[in-house]
Design a protein around this motif. Structure first.
Motif, PDB file in Angstrom:
ATOM      1  N   ARG A  13     -10.049   5.114  -0.132  1.00  0.00           N
ATOM      2  CA  ARG A  13      -8.742   5.255  -0.765  1.00  0.00           C
ATOM      3  C   ARG A  13      -7.696   5.546   0.299  1.00  0.00           C
ATOM      4  N   VAL A  14      -6.522   4.989   0.089  1.00  0.00           N
ATOM      5  CA  VAL A  14      -5.408   5.150   1.012  1.00  0.00           C
ATOM      6  C   VAL A  14      -4.179   5.543   0.218  1.00  0.00           C
ATOM      7  N   TRP A  15      -3.397   6.447   0.778  1.00  0.00           N
ATOM      8  CA  TRP A  15      -2.058   6.698   0.234  1.00  0.00           C
ATOM      9  C   TRP A  15      -1.113   5.718   0.912  1.00  0.00           C
ATOM     10  N   ARG A  16      -0.544   4.796   0.120  1.00  0.00           N
ATOM     11  CA  ARG A  16       0.389   3.823   0.671  1.00  0.00           C
ATOM     12  C   ARG A  16       1.812   4.369   0.590  1.00  0.00           C
ATOM     13  N   ALA A  17       2.476   4.442   1.713  1.00  0.00           N
ATOM     14  CA  ALA A  17       3.842   4.978   1.763  1.00  0.00           C
ATOM     15  C   ALA A  17       4.742   4.229   0.784  1.00  0.00           C
ATOM     16  N   GLY A  18       5.447   4.991  -0.052  1.00  0.00           N
ATOM     17  CA  GLY A  18       6.365   4.408  -1.020  1.00  0.00           C
ATOM     18  C   GLY A  18       5.693   3.826  -2.243  1.00  0.00           C
ATOM     19  N   VAL A  19       4.349   3.879  -2.297  1.00  0.00           N
ATOM     20  CA  VAL A  19       3.616   3.267  -3.417  1.00  0.00           C
ATOM     21  C   VAL A  19       2.758   4.302  -4.134  1.00  0.00           C
ATOM     22  N   GLY A  20       1.829   4.903  -3.396  1.00  0.00           N
ATOM     23  CA  GLY A  20       0.892   5.849  -3.984  1.00  0.00           C
ATOM     24  C   GLY A  20      -0.529   5.504  -3.614  1.00  0.00           C
ATOM     25  N   PRO A  21      -1.525   6.057  -4.325  1.00  0.00           N
ATOM     26  CA  PRO A  21      -2.926   5.855  -3.953  1.00  0.00           C
ATOM     27  C   PRO A  21      -3.407   4.447  -4.262  1.00  0.00           C
ATOM     28  N   VAL A  74      -4.141  11.807  10.765  1.00  0.00           N
ATOM     29  CA  VAL A  74      -4.432  13.106  11.351  1.00  0.00           C
ATOM     30  C   VAL A  74      -3.297  14.073  11.048  1.00  0.00           C
ATOM     31  N   GLU A  75      -3.562  14.981  10.103  1.00  0.00           N
ATOM     32  CA  GLU A  75      -2.584  15.972   9.642  1.00  0.00           C
ATOM     33  C   GLU A  75      -1.185  15.347   9.513  1.00  0.00           C
ATOM     34  N   PRO A  76      -1.059  14.350   8.635  1.00  0.00           N
ATOM     35  CA  PRO A  76       0.206  13.624   8.525  1.00  0.00           C
ATOM     36  C   PRO A  76       1.322  14.470   7.930  1.00  0.00           C
ATOM     37  N   ALA A  77       2.539  14.135   8.300  1.00  0.00           N
ATOM     38  CA  ALA A  77       3.719  14.796   7.722  1.00  0.00           C
ATOM     39  C   ALA A  77       4.577  13.733   7.058  1.00  0.00           C
ATOM     40  N   GLY A  78       4.943  13.981   5.810  1.00  0.00           N
ATOM     41  CA  GLY A  78       5.803  13.048   5.104  1.00  0.00           C
ATOM     42  C   GLY A  78       5.035  11.933   4.426  1.00  0.00           C
ATOM     43  N   ASP A  79       5.757  10.965   3.916  1.00  0.00           N
ATOM     44  CA  ASP A  79       5.201   9.864   3.129  1.00  0.00           C
ATOM     45  C   ASP A  79       4.765   8.743   4.069  1.00  0.00           C
ATOM     46  N   VAL A  80       3.560   8.883   4.634  1.00  0.00           N
ATOM     47  CA  VAL A  80       3.036   7.873   5.540  1.00  0.00           C
ATOM     48  C   VAL A  80       1.755   7.297   4.958  1.00  0.00           C
ATOM     49  N   THR A  81       1.452   6.067   5.305  1.00  0.00           N
ATOM     50  CA  THR A  81       0.212   5.442   4.868  1.00  0.00           C
ATOM     51  C   THR A  81      -0.944   6.098   5.596  1.00  0.00           C
ATOM     52  N   ARG A  82      -1.887   6.658   4.839  1.00  0.00           N
ATOM     53  CA  ARG A  82      -2.959   7.463   5.420  1.00  0.00           C
ATOM     54  C   ARG A  82      -4.204   7.398   4.553  1.00  0.00           C
ATOM     55  N   LEU A  83      -5.316   7.754   5.142  1.00  0.00           N
ATOM     56  CA  LEU A  83      -6.570   7.801   4.408  1.00  0.00           C
ATOM     57  C   LEU A  83      -6.620   9.016   3.498  1.00  0.00           C
ATOM     58  N   LEU A  84      -7.225   8.835   2.336  1.00  0.00           N
ATOM     59  CA  LEU A  84      -7.495   9.920   1.394  1.00  0.00           C
ATOM     60  C   LEU A  84      -9.006  10.079   1.270  1.00  0.00           C
ATOM     61  N   ALA A  85      -9.437  11.129   0.593  1.00  0.00           N
ATOM     62  CA  ALA A  85     -10.847  11.207   0.211  1.00  0.00           C
ATOM     63  C   ALA A  85     -11.174   9.978  -0.627  1.00  0.00           C
ATOM     64  N   PRO A  86     -12.344   9.359  -0.428  1.00  0.00           N
ATOM     65  CA  PRO A  86     -12.646   8.110  -1.131  1.00  0.00           C
ATOM     66  C   PRO A  86     -12.916   8.275  -2.622  1.00  0.00           C
ATOM     67  N   ASN A  87     -13.179   9.465  -3.088  1.00  0.00           N
ATOM     68  CA  ASN A  87     -13.398   9.711  -4.516  1.00  0.00           C
ATOM     69  C   ASN A  87     -12.080  10.085  -5.176  1.00  0.00           C
ATOM     70  N   ASP A  88     -11.947   9.790  -6.466  1.00  0.00           N
ATOM     71  CA  ASP A  88     -10.728  10.211  -7.177  1.00  0.00           C
ATOM     72  C   ASP A  88     -11.052  10.986  -8.449  1.00  0.00           C
ATOM     73  N   LEU A  89     -11.403  10.317  -9.543  1.00  0.00           N
ATOM     74  CA  LEU A  89     -11.610  11.017 -10.816  1.00  0.00           C
ATOM     75  C   LEU A  89     -13.001  11.646 -10.940  1.00  0.00           C
TER      76      LEU A  89
END
Length: 379
Positions: A13-21, A74-89
């Motif tokens: 899972r990735v947090w996409r900047a301006g979009v979401g997970p 790596v310890e991102p600041a702000g709305d940047v595209t970054r990796l999340l934990a691969p599990n969600d619900l």
């Protein structure tokens, strides 16, 4: 950087900047967004009867190289595209005291009542009495029951030995759904803890029917002093802001990566402190006392269902005793420690140690996910 092998199906899972997970997969070192109305969450992808076939049938969108996204994680600041934990619900569950070595350390914590300065002397006494006699025991067996009787007669029985060699595994909730952090993120220590350590673990990935579909890595951040004071403080010791790290990606089972592969995994751990201190360790799944399939069966069954599936930390044989701050004090984290948990088959999970009060607050839960997906036309 992440060290994933070339072969295998990896989902994350990735947090996409301006979009979401977004749910993603890897293709040739590139990250592809495969989020769709048919399967908008990782939970939905893992419910597919043929996960590999489903993923192969989605063209997806190339959103960047894995190396670039990992570096930005790596310890991102702000709305940047970054990796999340691969599990969600999925529920985030854990099993403890599944290795003889860590089982003995839990007994020591209990006898020391959370006081690290007392641990060395107690360790010597317990090791002298128990030695390696627990290593080949099958939990719940007649032989295990006899060892229990002998230890009770010596006044050395413990609740940790009960779940270590008794018929019932320890199963607890490590974190709430959506609360785990991923590669590069801060991991959190509750501010009251002065004696704590990382726990490198294999994390089984299970769908709603109980089918084990894959595995990943996890850091079950452990507060030895809090749990050592009382086992009834387990929830306080285990479930805190950023205290559960999972990732970097889920490797889906296939012909080249199976449950038997998991049974033989060798995990390595490295802790690198800003003070120049380095700790290394390992955890071998070949030495686990309870089979991963048994741990899954003790977690889910007619007694307890998980309609969104669950991920399950399987425990660790790693229990650090190397002195860091003084003779007899053993190991404890310092803020800024960089923890790397790795296995060639699953890559590297890297996190930086902070206080739970200093790590980013958890604000994006299940309701926020549903609202975000709805706004994007995915629900």
């Amino acid at each position: 950087m992440i060290g994933l092998p070339q072969e295998g199906l990896f989902l994350g899972r990735v947090w996409r900047a301006g979009v979401g997970p977004a749910v993603v997969t890897l293709r040739g070192g590139r990250v592809f967004d495969i989020t769709s109305r048919a399967a908008p969450t990782m939970r939905d992808v893992l419910e597919q009867a043929d996960i590999a076939g489903y993923v192969a049938g989605i063209a997806g969108q190339d959103i960047g190289s894995l190396d670039d996204i990992a570096a930005a994680s790596v310890e991102p600041a702000g709305d940047v595209t970054r990796l999340l934990a691969p599990n969600d619900l999925q529920a985030v569950k854990a099993c403890g005291v599944t290795f003889a070595r860590s089982m003995i350390e839990r007994v020591i914590e209990e006898r020391a009542a959370g006081d690290a300065s007392r641990a060395e002397a107690i360790r010597a006494r317990v090791a002298g009495a128990i030695g390696d006699s627990l290593r080949n025991l099958v939990p719940g067996s007649d032989e295990a029951a006899e060892v229990k009787r002998l230890l009770q007669a010596e006044g050395l029985w413990s609740q940790y030995l009960e779940v270590g060699i008794g018929p019932d595994a320890e199963v607890f909730t490590k974190a709430q759904p959506m609360a785990a952090v991923g590669y590069g993120a801060s991991v959190g220590l509750h501010p009251i803890s002065k004696w704590n350590n990382p726990e490198p673990e294999v994390v089984m990935v299970v769908d709603s029917t109980g089918r084990i579909v894959g595995a990943t890595l996890g850091n079950d951040v452990n507060l030895r002093d809090v749990e050592g004071r009382s086992a009834l403080l387990l929830g306080k010791a285990k479930d805190n802001n950023a205290a559960a790290s999972v990732g970097p990606f889920i490797r889906v089972f296939d012909a080249g990566f199976t449950l038997d592969t998991v049974r033989g995994l060798e995990l390595t751990l490295t802790v690198e402190g800003t003070d120049g201190f380095t700790l290394t360790g390992r955890s071998s799944m070949a030495e686990i006392s309870r089979d991963p399939a048994d741990l899954v069966a003790q977690t889910r069954g007619r007694h307890h269902q998980y309609p969104d599936g669950f991920v399950l930390y399987c425990g660790t044989m790693f229990a650090p005793v190397q002195d860091r701050d003084g003779p007899g004090q053993g190991f404890t984290h310092h803020l800024g420690d960089v923890v790397t948990i790795a296995a060639p088959e699953l890559g590297r999970l890297v996190n930086t140690v902070r206080l739970s009060t200093g790590a980013p607050e958890w604000t994006f839960g299940a309701s926020a996910l549903m609202k975000n997906l709805s706004a994007r036309g995915l629900l």
